[in-house]
Design an enzyme around this catalytic site. Structure first.
Site, PDB file in Angstrom:
ATOM      1  N   SER A 274      56.322  50.842  26.763  1.00  0.00           N
ATOM      2  CA  SER A 274      55.240  51.802  27.229  1.00  0.00           C
ATOM      3  C   SER A 274      54.740  52.623  25.791  1.00  0.00           C
ATOM      4  O   SER A 274      55.597  52.747  25.076  1.00  0.00           O
ATOM      5  CB  SER A 274      55.666  52.734  28.072  1.00  0.00           C
ATOM      6  OG  SER A 274      55.057  53.833  28.459  1.00  0.00           O
TER       7      SER A 274
ATOM      8  N   ASN B 189      19.449  17.566  31.062  1.00  0.00           N
ATOM      9  CA  ASN B 189      20.152  17.541  32.309  1.00  0.00           C
ATOM     10  C   ASN B 189      21.334  16.602  32.214  1.00  0.00           C
ATOM     11  O   ASN B 189      22.573  17.083  32.791  1.00  0.00           O
ATOM     12  CB  ASN B 189      19.171  17.237  33.502  1.00  0.00           C
ATOM     13  CG  ASN B 189      18.144  18.271  33.480  1.00  0.00           C
ATOM     14  OD1 ASN B 189      18.128  19.299  32.850  1.00  0.00           O
ATOM     15  ND2 ASN B 189      17.016  17.901  34.582  1.00  0.00           N
TER      16      ASN B 189
ATOM     17  N   LYS C   9      28.183  27.415  33.985  1.00  0.00           N
ATOM     18  CA  LYS C   9      29.096  27.288  32.770  1.00  0.00           C
ATOM     19  C   LYS C   9      30.309  28.190  32.173  1.00  0.00           C
ATOM     20  O   LYS C   9      31.280  27.995  32.081  1.00  0.00           O
ATOM     21  CB  LYS C   9      28.307  26.645  31.186  1.00  0.00           C
ATOM     22  CG  LYS C   9      27.518  25.288  31.343  1.00  0.00           C
ATOM     23  CD  LYS C   9      27.025  24.885  29.994  1.00  0.00           C
ATOM     24  CE  LYS C   9      25.666  25.788  29.561  1.00  0.00           C
ATOM     25  NZ  LYS C   9      25.277  25.113  28.441  1.00  0.00           N
TER      26      LYS C   9
ATOM     27  N   THR D  47      62.171  37.760  54.614  1.00  0.00           N
ATOM     28  CA  THR D  47      60.745  37.698  55.264  1.00  0.00           C
ATOM     29  C   THR D  47      60.205  39.028  55.464  1.00  0.00           C
ATOM     30  O   THR D  47      61.257  39.995  55.712  1.00  0.00           O
ATOM     31  CB  THR D  47      61.099  36.935  56.720  1.00  0.00           C
ATOM     32  OG1 THR D  47      61.602  37.754  57.707  1.00  0.00           O
ATOM     33  CG2 THR D  47      61.946  35.700  56.474  1.00  0.00           C
ATOM     34  N   HIS D  48      59.218  39.226  55.438  1.00  0.00           N
ATOM     35  CA  HIS D  48      58.309  40.666  55.573  1.00  0.00           C
ATOM     36  C   HIS D  48      59.040  41.538  54.596  1.00  0.00           C
ATOM     37  O   HIS D  48      58.863  42.829  54.789  1.00  0.00           O
ATOM     38  CB  HIS D  48      58.592  41.037  56.955  1.00  0.00           C
ATOM     39  CG  HIS D  48      58.237  40.231  57.979  1.00  0.00           C
ATOM     40  ND1 HIS D  48      56.706  40.131  58.522  1.00  0.00           N
ATOM     41  CD2 HIS D  48      58.895  39.503  58.904  1.00  0.00           C
ATOM     42  CE1 HIS D  48      56.601  39.187  59.410  1.00  0.00           C
ATOM     43  NE2 HIS D  48      57.927  38.892  59.706  1.00  0.00           N
TER      44      HIS D  48
ATOM     45  N   TYR E  13      16.844  19.444  39.787  1.00  0.00           N
ATOM     46  CA  TYR E  13      17.733  20.322  38.881  1.00  0.00           C
ATOM     47  C   TYR E  13      16.845  21.725  39.001  1.00  0.00           C
ATOM     48  O   TYR E  13      15.485  21.648  39.048  1.00  0.00           O
ATOM     49  CB  TYR E  13      17.321  19.866  37.399  1.00  0.00           C
ATOM     50  CG  TYR E  13      17.951  20.666  36.485  1.00  0.00           C
ATOM     51  CD1 TYR E  13      19.225  21.024  36.312  1.00  0.00           C
ATOM     52  CD2 TYR E  13      17.111  21.619  35.659  1.00  0.00           C
ATOM     53  CE1 TYR E  13      19.638  22.128  35.257  1.00  0.00           C
ATOM     54  CE2 TYR E  13      17.462  22.525  34.867  1.00  0.00           C
ATOM     55  CZ  TYR E  13      18.726  22.975  34.816  1.00  0.00           C
ATOM     56  OH  TYR E  13      19.147  23.681  33.874  1.00  0.00           O
TER      57      TYR E  13
ATOM     58  N   GLN F   5      22.425  26.666  35.032  1.00  0.00           N
ATOM     59  CA  GLN F   5      22.902  26.929  33.559  1.00  0.00           C
ATOM     60  C   GLN F   5      24.237  27.953  33.737  1.00  0.00           C
ATOM     61  O   GLN F   5      25.249  28.103  32.873  1.00  0.00           O
ATOM     62  CB  GLN F   5      21.926  27.590  33.026  1.00  0.00           C
ATOM     63  CG  GLN F   5      22.284  28.175  31.557  1.00  0.00           C
ATOM     64  CD  GLN F   5      21.153  28.781  30.889  1.00  0.00           C
ATOM     65  OE1 GLN F   5      19.890  27.930  30.887  1.00  0.00           O
ATOM     66  NE2 GLN F   5      21.058  29.933  30.069  1.00  0.00           N
TER      67      GLN F   5
ATOM     68  N   ASN G 258      58.080  46.691  30.261  1.00  0.00           N
ATOM     69  CA  ASN G 258      57.238  46.264  31.249  1.00  0.00           C
ATOM     70  C   ASN G 258      56.760  44.808  31.466  1.00  0.00           C
ATOM     71  O   ASN G 258      56.612  43.959  30.393  1.00  0.00           O
ATOM     72  CB  ASN G 258      55.644  46.988  31.248  1.00  0.00           C
ATOM     73  CG  ASN G 258      55.978  48.590  31.207  1.00  0.00           C
ATOM     74  OD1 ASN G 258      56.707  49.051  31.873  1.00  0.00           O
ATOM     75  ND2 ASN G 258      55.186  49.255  30.366  1.00  0.00           N
TER      76      ASN G 258
END
Length: 430
Positions: free
Chosen positions: A280, A112, A327, A157-158, A319, A324, A288
């Site tokens: 492509s 641990n 990770k 904006t927008h 624990y 586990q 692209n």
């Protein structure tokens, strides 16, 4: 698989159950392995200080741990299905080479606190890398902001044309954003820089472990004092690290979105370096922007990892094996996230603006805000100035250079305050 560290006499291990419990732990532990070796060396030194190991035993362990690290780096030792995990692999190797001295290495520790300390060392390394990449990105953006301070660029904006802006403002925004990201990474690093080694399974042991020594030997900023909290902090510290990563990736996502738009024929403001594009498989005319699209997508790995770990933490104290699974989440998030951020500085250094297209996109409506502010500055109430400036009959093709030069509010185009940002970078490098 080598004999399990915890195997009891007379109890047959079911291979299917063991495979389920071990999962891909031994593969994931390759990320931690060198850090686990470093922690084992510091632990052995501490054991010698309290009389569990003699000087010769310590010397042999330090030598074999060094050889193991070298063999792992060279590929002479492979962490694979022969072992339950990286921790058991280290112990098995030391027993094979040193006999009883190897059998003593686990005195006073648990898997641990072994995984906790390896995780902390790994997170510390990754957060330092994150901070460095954010700092480098900010440096590039700041240099280009200085060089291109007065290059006109439409402001939106927008997604609608709004006001005249500049490349300098665009770069300064990313410079400050990535300075903040570097600061956050360093602050998070300082917070997680706490040594859990010596907390064992979360309750300490009946030995006067040299925890101060292991803290100093491993370069930790402080010792994590409470053995019980060391276990409670697992997952919590990982989430904080992921959030620091996500902060940078969120900015990367928005930056990549800008570049995705700016490189289209409809905008045509930016040309990417050729190596950052692909062709492509069917359309011969296509190049692209795959790299920036994958950069844009990288935030998803951090968001998913944070959610996965958060869901694991619905647990009482102590624990639990559920942890586990944390990770894989952090490895995936940092692997993808740092991979994207590593490519960013060179992309930003080498992208090219297309000034003619940028200027052509500045239509008369984009000077209306300037007009309203000018009228207000001359004494007209702003709401009246706003109404007058909204009339298209008052619009005319303005001068972008004059518009930018008049934008004198702090942080705007005529007063980018790049020196203040540069000073923050200097402080980061100190």
């Amino acid at each position: 698989m080598a004999e399990l560290l915890w195997q009891k006499p007379g109890v047959k291990v079911d291979d299917r159950i063991q495979q389920f419990c071990a999962g891909d732990d031994v593969i994931l532990d390759r990320e931690f392995f060198l850090f686990d070796i470093d922690a084992s060396r510091a632990h052995a030194q501490g054991l010698q200080q309290i009389g569990i190991l003699d000087a010769d035993e310590l010397s042999g362990l330090e030598h074999e741990l060094g050889v193991l690290a070298q063999d792992f780096r060279s590929g002479a030792f492979v962490l694979d299905g022969r072992y339950e995990d990286g921790h058991s692999a280290i112990e098995a190797r030391l027993i094979e080479r040193l006999g009883d001295a190897g059998r003593k290495i686990h005195t006073g520790r648990s898997r641990n606190d072994q995984v906790l300390v390896a995780t902390r060392l790994w997170l510390r390394d990754r957060l330092a890398t994150l901070a460095a990449l954010c700092r480098e990105t900010a440096q590039v953006a700041l240099a280009r902001a200085q060089a291109e301070a007065s290059l006109p660029l439409p402001g939106y904006t927008h997604l609608q044309r709004a006001v005249v802006s500049s490349a300098g403002m665009w770069w300064a925004a990313w410079a400050e954003g990535f300075i903040d990201n570097a600061v956050r990474a360093r602050q998070t690093l300082a917070w997680v820089d706490a040594n859990p080694l010596g907390s064992a399974a979360g309750y300490g042991v009946n030995l006067p472990l040299a925890r101060e020594h292991t803290t100093a030997a491993l370069g930790f900023g402080r010792m994590q004092v409470s053995a019980a909290y060391a276990q409670l902090s697992r997952g919590k510290f990982e989430m904080a690290a992921i959030e620091a990563l996500a902060s940078a990736l969120l900015d990367l996502r928005r930056l990549a979105w800008d570049l995705s738009l700016f490189t289209t024929a409809e905008f045509g403001f930016v040309a990417l370096p050729a190596q950052y594009t692909t062709g492509s498989s069917i359309m011969p005319n296509k190049r692209n922007p795959d790299v920036i699209e994958l950069m844009r997508a990288s935030y998803s790995a951090a968001a998913a990892a944070r959610t996965e770990i958060e869901q694991l933490l619905s647990l009482p104290s102590g624990y639990h094996r559920d942890l586990q699974f944390s990770k894989g989440a952090i490895f995936h998030a940092f692997g993808r996230g740092l991979g994207a951020l590593e490519l960013l500085p060179d992309l930003l250094r080498n992208l090219e603006w297309k000034p003619d297209a940028m200027r052509a996109a500045l239509d008369p409506s984009m000077y209306a805000t300037d007009l309203a502010v000018d009228l207000a500055r001359d004494g007209l109430p702003f709401r009246e100035a706003y109404r007058l400036a909204a009339d298209p009959a008052r619009w005319s093709q303005g001068d972008p250079a004059a518009s930018l030069a008049a934008r004198v509010s702090p942080g705007a185009a005529a007063d980018l305050r790049l020196d203040a940002l540069r000073q923050r970078l200097v402080e980061l490098e100190a």
